[in-house]
Structure formats: C-alpha cells, structure tokens
Design a protein around this motif. Structure first.
Motif, PDB file in Angstrom:
ATOM      1  N   ARG A 326      -8.522  -6.797   8.553  1.00 37.62           N
ATOM      2  CA  ARG A 326      -7.634  -7.199   7.599  1.00 37.62           C
ATOM      3  C   ARG A 326      -5.954  -6.368   7.335  1.00 37.62           C
ATOM      4  NH1 ARG A 326      -8.629  -7.008   1.219  1.00 37.62           N
ATOM      5  NH2 ARG A 326      -6.511  -7.875   0.531  1.00 37.62           N
ATOM      6  N   ALA A 329      -4.111  -6.826  11.189  1.00 35.42           N
ATOM      7  CA  ALA A 329      -3.791  -8.254  11.753  1.00 35.42           C
ATOM      8  C   ALA A 329      -2.429  -8.561  11.145  1.00 35.42           C
ATOM      9  CB  ALA A 329      -4.933  -8.918  11.529  1.00 35.42           C
ATOM     10  N   ASP A 330      -1.908  -9.730  12.115  1.00 32.01           N
ATOM     11  CA  ASP A 330      -0.532 -10.286  11.635  1.00 32.01           C
ATOM     12  C   ASP A 330       0.531  -9.162  11.194  1.00 32.01           C
ATOM     13  OD1 ASP A 330      -2.186 -12.406  11.755  1.00 32.01           O
ATOM     14  OD2 ASP A 330      -3.246 -12.500   9.777  1.00 32.01           O
ATOM     15  N   HIS A 331       0.879  -8.602  11.797  1.00 33.34           N
ATOM     16  CA  HIS A 331       2.078  -8.032  11.782  1.00 33.34           C
ATOM     17  C   HIS A 331       3.166  -8.506  12.911  1.00 33.34           C
ATOM     18  CE1 HIS A 331       0.096  -5.050   9.158  1.00 33.34           C
ATOM     19  NE2 HIS A 331      -0.940  -5.233  10.042  1.00 33.34           N
ATOM     20  N   GLU A 332       4.422  -8.264  12.312  1.00 29.00           N
ATOM     21  CA  GLU A 332       5.631  -8.476  13.167  1.00 29.00           C
ATOM     22  C   GLU A 332       5.383  -7.470  14.279  1.00 29.00           C
ATOM     23  OE1 GLU A 332      10.046  -8.208  12.485  1.00 29.00           O
ATOM     24  OE2 GLU A 332       9.130  -8.767  10.519  1.00 29.00           O
ATOM     25  N   GLY A 334       2.918  -7.656  16.362  1.00 26.86           N
ATOM     26  CA  GLY A 334       1.630  -7.803  16.982  1.00 26.86           C
ATOM     27  C   GLY A 334       0.488  -6.654  16.116  1.00 26.86           C
ATOM     28  N   ASP A 335      -0.761  -6.989  16.314  1.00 30.59           N
ATOM     29  CA  ASP A 335      -1.840  -6.372  15.743  1.00 30.59           C
ATOM     30  C   ASP A 335      -1.844  -4.746  15.901  1.00 30.59           C
ATOM     31  OD1 ASP A 335      -2.320  -8.764  14.982  1.00 30.59           O
ATOM     32  OD2 ASP A 335      -4.549  -8.850  15.787  1.00 30.59           O
ATOM     33  N   TRP A 336      -1.971  -3.996  14.920  1.00 31.38           N
ATOM     34  CA  TRP A 336      -2.051  -2.657  15.152  1.00 31.38           C
ATOM     35  C   TRP A 336      -3.219  -2.378  15.874  1.00 31.38           C
ATOM     36  CZ3 TRP A 336      -0.590  -1.653   9.537  1.00 31.38           C
ATOM     37  CH2 TRP A 336       0.412  -1.869   9.061  1.00 31.38           C
ATOM     38  N   GLU A 390       3.001  -1.729   3.539  1.00 35.60           N
ATOM     39  CA  GLU A 390       2.362  -3.289   3.553  1.00 35.60           C
ATOM     40  C   GLU A 390       0.937  -3.188   3.375  1.00 35.60           C
ATOM     41  OE1 GLU A 390       4.138  -4.065   7.728  1.00 35.60           O
ATOM     42  OE2 GLU A 390       3.243  -5.955   7.548  1.00 35.60           O
ATOM     43  N   THR A 391       0.172  -2.299   3.756  1.00 36.58           N
ATOM     44  CA  THR A 391      -0.982  -2.255   3.535  1.00 36.58           C
ATOM     45  C   THR A 391      -1.659  -2.196   2.153  1.00 36.58           C
ATOM     46  OG1 THR A 391      -1.473  -1.120   5.434  1.00 36.58           O
ATOM     47  CG2 THR A 391      -3.391  -0.926   3.965  1.00 36.58           C
ATOM     48  N   ARG A 394      -0.788  -5.596   0.578  1.00 36.75           N
ATOM     49  CA  ARG A 394      -1.998  -6.469   1.088  1.00 36.75           C
ATOM     50  C   ARG A 394      -3.269  -6.294   0.040  1.00 36.75           C
ATOM     51  NH1 ARG A 394      -2.563  -7.499   7.500  1.00 36.75           N
ATOM     52  NH2 ARG A 394      -0.236  -7.981   7.704  1.00 36.75           N
TER      53      ARG A 394
END
Ligand code: GLV
Ligand code: MN
Ligand code: MN
Length: 397
Positions: A326, A329-332, A334-336, A390-391, A394
C-alpha cells in the motif's frame, strides 16, 4: 520560523555538532550520556514549539503527538543514539524527517483522521548496554524491566542506575508504526531510486565468547607450556568469517577485550563479541553452532576454555506485506522498490509485538553505515520527507 516545510535543513544543522568527534568526524551519542540527552532535549523543544503533546516512559523513550481524529494513532520515528564513532544519519534521519513530514502535512492543510506521533526510542544500537533495540524491547514489553534493569555497561554501571524504568509503555494507542531510515547498503543505488520500502529484516544475534587461559611471561614461558586464549579467539574470528562467506551470510567480531592487555604477557582472558546475521533463522543457528563448535575444539586443544553467551537474538521479521504494498504503490514516477535489509531496527521489534509496521529507506550513495563515512544527499533526504508525509497521509486519512 519553526514548523515550516523547509525546516529539515535547519534541524539537521542543529544536530550536526552534538556528540561529534573533532578527530574522526564520527558521532559518540551513547544512551543516557550528555550528547544523547541533549538530542532528546532538543527533540522535546521541537515538539513544544510545534504544540505537540509529549509523552515519555520511565526508560527514556519519548513520543510527540499531533492529537487529531480518533485512536489508534500512526507513529513514526527512529532513534537518536549512535554506535561508537557512528554516522550522522543512522537514527536521526528518521526523527528529523518525521518532524519535517508533520510540518509539511500541516503546511498542506492536511487534517488527520488519526493522531500522528513522532517517536524516539532509546539505545537502539545497543552500544552501551549490549542489547540491540533496548528501548523498543522495553516499550513493547518484549523485554521485562525486571530482566533489563541489571544490564551493565562497560564500566559496570547497571541500567537501573541511569534510568528509573518499569513505567507503562508508550505504545498502547498505536495502530501502525513507520520508521524512515538511511539505507545501510547499496540496493537503492543499484535500482536508481531515492526511496524504498522494507520487506523484511534478517535474523540477527549477538554472542559473547569468553576465552579463558592462564597469564604468564611472554619471554620465559616456552610455547608448549602456554594456555593462551588469544589463539582460540583468533581462530574463531577467522572461522566465523569463513563460515559466513561459505554460506553467503554475515559474521563479524567487532569488539574484543583482552586481560590484562599487556604486550609482554600471555593473556589470561579474551572476550570477543560475534555479531551474526543470516537470511533465515535456521541459517543463523547453523552458522553460530558451527562457529561455537570450532571455538570449543580449538580451545580444548590449547588447554584453554570458551564459554558462549547469547546476549540478544532476534528472529526474522517479515513486515506486513499488504501495508508495504500500500505504501509502495501508485506514486508519480512509479512504485517504490520493496527491499530486504540485514540491519536491525526498532521497527522489527514493533512488528514482532504485533503492531502493523513498515519502513522507508533513503538512498545512501556509498552504502557505508556505522561509520563516519555514512551519508545521504540533501535532495534524497528531502525526497524521504516527502515520501514519509505521503505515507502518513495515506495511513491517517
Ligand atoms: C543496528 O543498526 C544494527 O543493525 O546493528
Ligand atoms: Mn545502526
Ligand atoms: Mn538505526
């Protein structure tokens, strides 16, 4: 003004001189000593300036809460102590980034639906009392105070002499924990990513090997008449290195004490500490059993003896995979990347205590850590602050 999103650099500059050696440039921030307590006071001041509610336990762990919404809260943070002659980033990066992430979220007008806390766990490195992650072991209850209080430092000072201990933990209202940490390897460098997410921590053990022989004169004692414990120690250090290389694991003797430590005397006692890290619990047991067997055989051949005491053994930690996915995923851009680590962290203890836990790593260009050469670039540190904000957004929405 304190609490602005660009405050990371200012906070980083505040910490830079504290406990820094003028000769090596490394840090000596042992728990409950002046430099480390100065950092904890600095943290309390930062919390006060931001209007965060401070909570501490009787062991030296602290948390600063942005009270909002309904419990349970999201806790983020790391540690402020260092290894002997350590780097600037291991620990403090997670604490300063957490404060900066709170600043950023506030500046963005984010309204959390859960409390967000910033924590500092004491003695993460085990550099003074020998036990890795002492503060988080106490805070989670995985280590009872009754057992911890008699731990002694190198000068024989007991833990209970420097801290009251035994108070209630800090973690009763914590639903999720996230620790941001400098990466202690080069995985993110190889992947070309500034930030990553942890998948797991390798099992880790610390073992005290005490080799005992007989002191005697270095000139007059014939070689065949000696009971020299240095020989079994030396062979054991080589054996540990060889076994680890053969099995693609890690083993280190990084600390040794010799008595009486005189150039012209056969020693009476050598104590060495083995730090072993392996990809599985079984691999760790196999490695350590093999090294202990070889040490014992060699000591017997020399007419000396060896006694091995496990001081701390932490099993494999697999972080909550859904939480890691979770966060990643879904970051400008790409995924980390989601990557394992062989370094220990308070996050591992919180995970072992049943708290859903995740870690973020910030790229370390050299991969060097536990050394004054440890580093991270300012742009990557700021990328870490944004990733953590950001985390938290979320997790606290
Ligand atoms: C702590 O950083 C450890 O891995 O020893
Ligand atoms: Mn460390
Ligand atoms: Mn650390």
């Amino acid at each position: 003004m304190v609490g602005m999103p660009d405050d990371f650099e200012r906070m980083w500059a505040d910490l830079a001189p504290v406990g820094r050696s003028a000769t090596s440039g490394g840090y000596f921030r042992q728990p409950y000593t002046t430099p480390e307590r100065e950092l904890v006071s600095w943290f309390a001041e930062q919390a006060r300036e931001r209007g965060l509610r401070l909570e501490d336990d009787a062991s030296g762990n602290v948390a600063a809460w942005w009270d909002a919404g309904a419990s349970p809260g999201v806790l983020t943070g790391s540690h402020l102590d260092s290894v002997l002659d350590g780097g600037a980033y291991d620990g403090p990066l997670g604490v300063v980034s957490a404060l900066a992430a709170v600043d950023l979220l506030r500046a963005q007008g984010f309204v959390p639906s859960r409390p967000i806390g910033v924590s500092v766990f004491v003695e993460e490195e085990g550099s003074r009392f020998g036990l890795a992650c002492l503060g988080s072991r106490l805070a989670t209850g995985l280590l009872p105070w009754e057992q911890a209080r008699l731990l002694r430092d190198r000068d024989g000072v007991a833990l209970e002499e420097v801290v009251e201990g035994g108070g209630p933990g800090l973690l009763s209202d914590v639903g999720t924990f996230v620790e941001l940490h400098v990466e202690q390897g080069r995985d993110l460098v190889d992947r070309g990513a500034a930030v990553g997410v942890a998948s797991e921590i390798w099992p880790h053990g610390r073992y005290r090997f005490e080799f005992t022989g007989e002191a005697n004169h270095a000139g007059t004692t014939r070689m065949e008449d000696r009971a020299d414990p240095m020989l079994a120690y030396a062979m054991t250090a080589l054996a540990a290195n060889k076994q680890a290389r053969l099995a693609d694991q890690r083993a280190t003797f990084g600390r040794v004490e010799v008595a009486p430590n005189g150039t012209n005397a056969v020693p009476s006692r050598v104590v060495g500490w083995l730090d072993a890290r392996c990809s599985s619990d079984d691999a760790l047991s196999t490695l350590v059993d093999t090294v202990v067997r070889q040490a014992t055989e060699r000591a017997e051949r020399d007419g000396t003896s060896v006694e091995v005491t496990p001081e701390s053994v932490s099993g494999a930690v697999v972080f909550d995979p859904d939480l890691a996915a979770r966060i990643a995923a879904d970051h400008e851009g790409g995924d980390w990347p989601v990557i394992p680590t062989a370094a220990g962290h308070d996050a591992g203890l919180l995970s072992a205590a049943g708290i859903p836990t995740a870690m973020l790593f910030v790229r370390n260009p050299t991969g060097v850590s536990h050394s004054p050469a440890e580093t991270a670039s300012m742009p990557d540190c700021l990328a870490g602050v944004h990733a953590l904000a950001e985390t938290l957004e979320r997790l606290a929405t």
